[in-house]
Enzyme design. Structure first.
Site, PDB file in Angstrom:
ATOM      1  N   ASP A  18       0.875  -1.160   0.000  1.00  0.00           N
ATOM      2  CA  ASP A  18       0.000   0.000   0.000  1.00  0.00           C
ATOM      3  C   ASP A  18       0.920   1.220   0.000  1.00  0.00           C
ATOM      4  OD1 ASP A  18      -2.411   1.632   0.525  1.00  0.00           O
ATOM      5  OD2 ASP A  18      -1.531   1.879   2.518  1.00  0.00           O
ATOM      6  N   ASP A  42      -0.120   5.086   0.814  1.00  0.00           N
ATOM      7  CA  ASP A  42      -0.365   6.150   1.785  1.00  0.00           C
ATOM      8  C   ASP A  42      -0.454   5.609   3.204  1.00  0.00           C
ATOM      9  OD1 ASP A  42      -0.746   8.347  -0.215  1.00  0.00           O
ATOM     10  OD2 ASP A  42      -2.351   6.996  -0.856  1.00  0.00           O
ATOM     11  N   GLU A 101      -0.829  10.868   4.721  1.00  0.00           N
ATOM     12  CA  GLU A 101      -2.169  11.115   5.258  1.00  0.00           C
ATOM     13  C   GLU A 101      -2.381  12.578   5.672  1.00  0.00           C
ATOM     14  OE1 GLU A 101      -4.744   9.399   5.006  1.00  0.00           O
ATOM     15  OE2 GLU A 101      -3.922   7.469   4.443  1.00  0.00           O
ATOM     16  N   LYS A 149     -10.125  17.186  -5.269  1.00  0.00           N
ATOM     17  CA  LYS A 149      -9.314  16.707  -4.146  1.00  0.00           C
ATOM     18  C   LYS A 149      -7.931  16.279  -4.625  1.00  0.00           C
ATOM     19  CE  LYS A 149      -9.179  13.873  -0.017  1.00  0.00           C
ATOM     20  NZ  LYS A 149      -9.646  12.700   0.727  1.00  0.00           N
ATOM     21  N   ARG A 152      -6.361  17.478  -7.163  1.00  0.00           N
ATOM     22  CA  ARG A 152      -5.624  18.703  -7.501  1.00  0.00           C
ATOM     23  C   ARG A 152      -5.011  19.320  -6.245  1.00  0.00           C
ATOM     24  NH1 ARG A 152      -9.414  20.881  -9.822  1.00  0.00           N
ATOM     25  NH2 ARG A 152     -10.172  22.331  -8.222  1.00  0.00           N
ATOM     26  N   SER A 196      -2.795   0.879  -4.504  1.00  0.00           N
ATOM     27  CA  SER A 196      -3.243   1.996  -3.667  1.00  0.00           C
ATOM     28  C   SER A 196      -4.629   2.485  -4.043  1.00  0.00           C
ATOM     29  CB  SER A 196      -2.237   3.155  -3.808  1.00  0.00           C
ATOM     30  OG  SER A 196      -2.715   4.338  -3.231  1.00  0.00           O
ATOM     31  N   ARG A 218      -4.055   7.242 -10.048  1.00  0.00           N
ATOM     32  CA  ARG A 218      -2.802   6.871 -10.715  1.00  0.00           C
ATOM     33  C   ARG A 218      -1.849   8.070 -10.765  1.00  0.00           C
ATOM     34  NH1 ARG A 218      -0.705   2.055 -13.288  1.00  0.00           N
ATOM     35  NH2 ARG A 218       1.293   2.731 -14.082  1.00  0.00           N
ATOM     36  N   ASP A 223      -1.393  -0.411   6.213  1.00  0.00           N
ATOM     37  CA  ASP A 223      -1.503   0.356   7.451  1.00  0.00           C
ATOM     38  C   ASP A 223      -2.934   0.453   7.952  1.00  0.00           C
ATOM     39  OD1 ASP A 223      -2.446   3.623   6.923  1.00  0.00           O
ATOM     40  OD2 ASP A 223      -2.134   2.280   5.225  1.00  0.00           O
TER      41      ASP A 223
END
Length: 228
Positions: A12, A14, A21, A77, A79, A113, A117, A171
């Site tokens: 993963d 993030d 995060e 979001k 952006r 993830s 992309r 996580d």
């Protein structure tokens, strides 16, 4: 030839490889503020850790009564996130060390993830992880995001690996559930330490209860060798 008996490792991104995060929290706060929603807190953000950006903004439409379409919210979001990521994202040092250990051993690796992309590519490129992690799957490329297994199964397919030979690093609880559903073993490094006792983490083969502060590349590598 790897010492790990044909094992492949899927990361993963993030909260697992990089401490992104806080950037997603700020991107979400800015997006919601643009739509008149104030007071979005870190505790609010934690409710959405581990699910895809698209699913998050889709849920927000109902939770906050947003009128904009999910596609428009997703683009906005992303952006905001990319603007914030341009200033740099921290790679967890022991995770980078783990990637290097696996690369030296010739272990096939991928990233799977819930981010877009574009966001994944930007983070991997900006941190230099792209030199080691060339196989990438975004939840945008599969039918269902975590906790469904789709993104991990697609990563295995692209690696040419049997799911049973794959180990996932995660996580968040939805990712641990997704790994189990995919028939993969999992090393769980909880981003939210208080969630370590959640039943959804129970299927992890290795649970690092202390999160990133407790995770070490050597111990994870030793565990992999023990189960390979």
């Amino acid at each position: 030839m790897s010492d790990l008996g044909g094992t492949s490792v899927i990361f993963d991104l993030d909260g697992t490889l990089v401490d992104s995060e806080p950037l997603y929290f700020e991107a979400g706060r800015r997006l919601l503020a643009e739509h008149g929603v104030t007071g979005f807190t870190w505790a609010d953000h934690e409710k959405y850790v581990g699910i895809s950006t698209l699913e998050t903004v889709t849920l927000w439409k109902d939770v906050y009564g947003l009128r904009a379409g999910a596609g428009e919210l997703l683009a906005a979001k992303n952006r905001h996130y990319l603007d914030l990521a341009a200033t740099g994202v921290r790679v967890y040092p022991e995770m980078r060390a783990f990637v290097e250990l696996l690369a030296a051993d010739g272990v096939p690796m991928a990233v799977a993830s819930g981010s877009s992309r574009e966001a994944i590519t930007a983070i991997l490129s900006g941190t230099g992880l792209d030199s080691r992690l060339r196989t990438v799957v975004s939840a945008d490329e599969v039918d269902r995001g975590k906790p469904a297994p789709d993104v991990f199964l697609e990563a295995a397919r692209r690696l040419g690996a049997d799911p049973s030979a794959c180990v996932v690093l995660e996580d968040a609880a939805p990712g641990v559930v997704a790994a189990h559903a995919a028939g993969m073993r999992c090393i769980a490094v909880p981003y939210v330490a208080a969630e370590a006792d959640s039943p959804r983490f129970a299927t992890a083969g290795l649970l690092v209860r202390g999160g990133q502060e407790e995770f070490t590349a050597r111990s994870a590598y030793a565990w992999l060798r023990g189960v390979a």
